[in-house]
Design an enzyme around this catalytic site. Structure first.
Site, PDB file in Angstrom:
ATOM      1  N   ASP A 174      55.674  31.949  32.205  1.00 40.00           N
ATOM      2  CA  ASP A 174      55.204  33.121  31.473  1.00 40.00           C
ATOM      3  C   ASP A 174      54.185  33.890  32.288  1.00 40.00           C
ATOM      4  OD1 ASP A 174      55.125  34.712  29.026  1.00 40.00           O
ATOM      5  OD2 ASP A 174      53.118  33.891  28.697  1.00 40.00           O
TER       6      ASP A 174
ATOM      7  N   GLU B 102      51.449  40.950  38.192  1.00 40.03           N
ATOM      8  CA  GLU B 102      51.919  41.400  36.886  1.00 40.03           C
ATOM      9  C   GLU B 102      51.448  42.825  36.639  1.00 40.03           C
ATOM     10  OE1 GLU B 102      50.545  38.701  33.887  1.00 40.03           O
ATOM     11  OE2 GLU B 102      51.438  36.951  34.816  1.00 40.03           O
TER      12      GLU B 102
ATOM     13  N   HIS C  62      54.664  37.258  30.227  1.00 38.14           N
ATOM     14  CA  HIS C  62      53.280  36.941  29.877  1.00 38.14           C
ATOM     15  C   HIS C  62      52.968  37.313  28.428  1.00 38.14           C
ATOM     16  CE1 HIS C  62      49.023  36.266  31.686  1.00 38.14           C
ATOM     17  NE2 HIS C  62      49.160  35.699  30.493  1.00 38.14           N
ATOM     18  N   ILE C  63      53.685  36.680  27.539  1.00 42.06           N
ATOM     19  CA  ILE C  63      53.532  36.939  26.104  1.00 42.06           C
ATOM     20  C   ILE C  63      52.871  35.779  25.366  1.00 42.06           C
ATOM     21  CG2 ILE C  63      55.413  38.607  25.931  1.00 42.06           C
ATOM     22  CD1 ILE C  63      57.215  36.303  24.947  1.00 42.06           C
TER      23      ILE C  63
ATOM     24  N   ALA D 244      49.956  29.205  31.701  1.00 39.37           N
ATOM     25  CA  ALA D 244      48.509  29.342  31.917  1.00 39.37           C
ATOM     26  C   ALA D 244      48.225  30.480  32.889  1.00 39.37           C
ATOM     27  CB  ALA D 244      47.932  28.019  32.416  1.00 39.37           C
ATOM     28  N   ARG D 245      48.233  30.186  34.197  1.00 37.10           N
ATOM     29  CA  ARG D 245      48.009  31.202  35.215  1.00 37.10           C
ATOM     30  C   ARG D 245      48.790  30.819  36.465  1.00 37.10           C
ATOM     31  NH1 ARG D 245      46.641  33.301  31.345  1.00 37.10           N
ATOM     32  NH2 ARG D 245      44.684  34.374  30.819  1.00 37.10           N
TER      33      ARG D 245
END
Length: 320
Positions: free
Chosen positions: A261, A266, A286-287, A236-237
């Site tokens: 992820d 980033e 982060h995909i 998520a975050r």
């Protein structure tokens, strides 16, 4: 339109949007994608001329510093829903309209499930060991019979729950009152308290939006309630977890493993990043939403919003 608007897509690390045909079929617009803004040598010049931006989720932070580089900017079209990355009030003050588009939960839900199974089965270490000439170095496990704990029960959380049930996992939910009530209506487990949720989950997967109310909501105390054999998954975050809480909990061995992820900063260019050096963490770049089918949906919606605006339709502007 008196002149052709220049539409910039910033922070397209893969230059993936060059392959999305709908972005380049309307000859009334010039569309250019940029790589990471701090690395692409064209960024400063093109941003200074941009009439519109199409943002890839929350990658690009729209603040005072950014807007000082975009004197001609009239429109920001966000792929998916607008979030914390855009200062809506500042954009309004600058006369910059902001619109938001539609998306799909499928890609993110599938990645969460991939990370869950990979972590439990110890799949990646097994593959990496085989590349080094080693055979059967890991003893992973099945997900069947285990308990999946889902925090947040929106579109993505509901899909992950369906995947888990198809693999014979027990599913329990924690989150807002709405999330808990929805879960009960669908026959899922809602534990008696937050502590019980973390204590009894073999996997906890996080699927909340990052807003003021959820920022830092997953605490060190929550994580250290988890089993030493449990896995914490965050697609998520990063900001949903209290700062440094996960690293400290992993050092104590509760939970025993994490699959991530999303990260505080980033993209991560440094292969010596501390999380990448941990044997008890599986990282992906982060995909969650970065797939062809998801991009097709995101950018069709975002570009149609651009077309509408420059044709004089401002009914979808959210910061009037």
């Amino acid at each position: 339109m008196s002149q052709m608007p220049l539409v910039i897509i910033p922070d397209d690390y893969q230059q993936a949007t060059k392959q999305i045909q709908i972005l380049y079929q309307n000859s009334d617009f010039e569309v250019v994608c940029l790589g990471a803004l701090d690395r692409d040598p064209r960024a400063e010049e093109l941003l200074s001329k941009a009439d519109a931006l199409i943002l890839i989720r929350e990658r690009t932070l729209i603040d005072e510093k950014f807007l000082s580089k975009t004197p001609n900017l009239k429109l920001i079209s966000q792929t998916g829903k607008v979030a914390y990355n855009i200062d809506l009030q500042l954009c309004k003050q600058r006369g910059i309209a902001v619109v938001e588009g539609a998306g799909s939960p499928v890609a993110a839900a599938e990645l969460a499930w991939l990370l869950i199974q990979s972590s439990i089965r110890r799949f990646v270490p097994s593959v990496e060991a085989m590349k080094k000439g080693q055979w059967q170095t890991e003893l992973g496990d099945t997900v069947a019979g285990k308990t999946l704990g889902i925090i947040g029960y929106g579109k993505i959380g509901r899909l992950v729950a369906k995947y888990a049930q198809a693999f014979d996992m027990k599913v329990q939910v924690w989150g807002s009152t709405r999330a808990q009530e929805q879960a009960r209506q669908e026959g899922l487990i809602v534990p008696s308290c937050r502590e019980a949720f973390f204590q009894t989950s073999d996997v906890v997967t996080l699927h909340q939006r990052l807003v003021k109310e959820t920022t830092g909501g997953i605490t060190f105390a929550d994580l250290t309630q988890m089993k030493s054999t449990a896995v914490f998954v965050n697609t998520a975050r990063s900001g949903l977890v209290e700062a440094r809480a996960l690293e400290k909990a992993l050092d104590l061995g509760t939970p025993g493993f994490a699959a991530l992820d999303v990260f505080d900063i980033e993209p991560i260019w440094d292969n010596n990043h501390s999380l990448l050096k941990r044997d008890n963490v599986l990282c992906s770049p982060h995909i969650g939403y970065v797939t062809k089918s998801c991009y097709d949906i995101y950018f069709e919606s975002a570009f149609k919003n651009v077309e509408r605006y420059f044709c004089g339709d401002e009914s979808h502007v959210i910061n009037k």
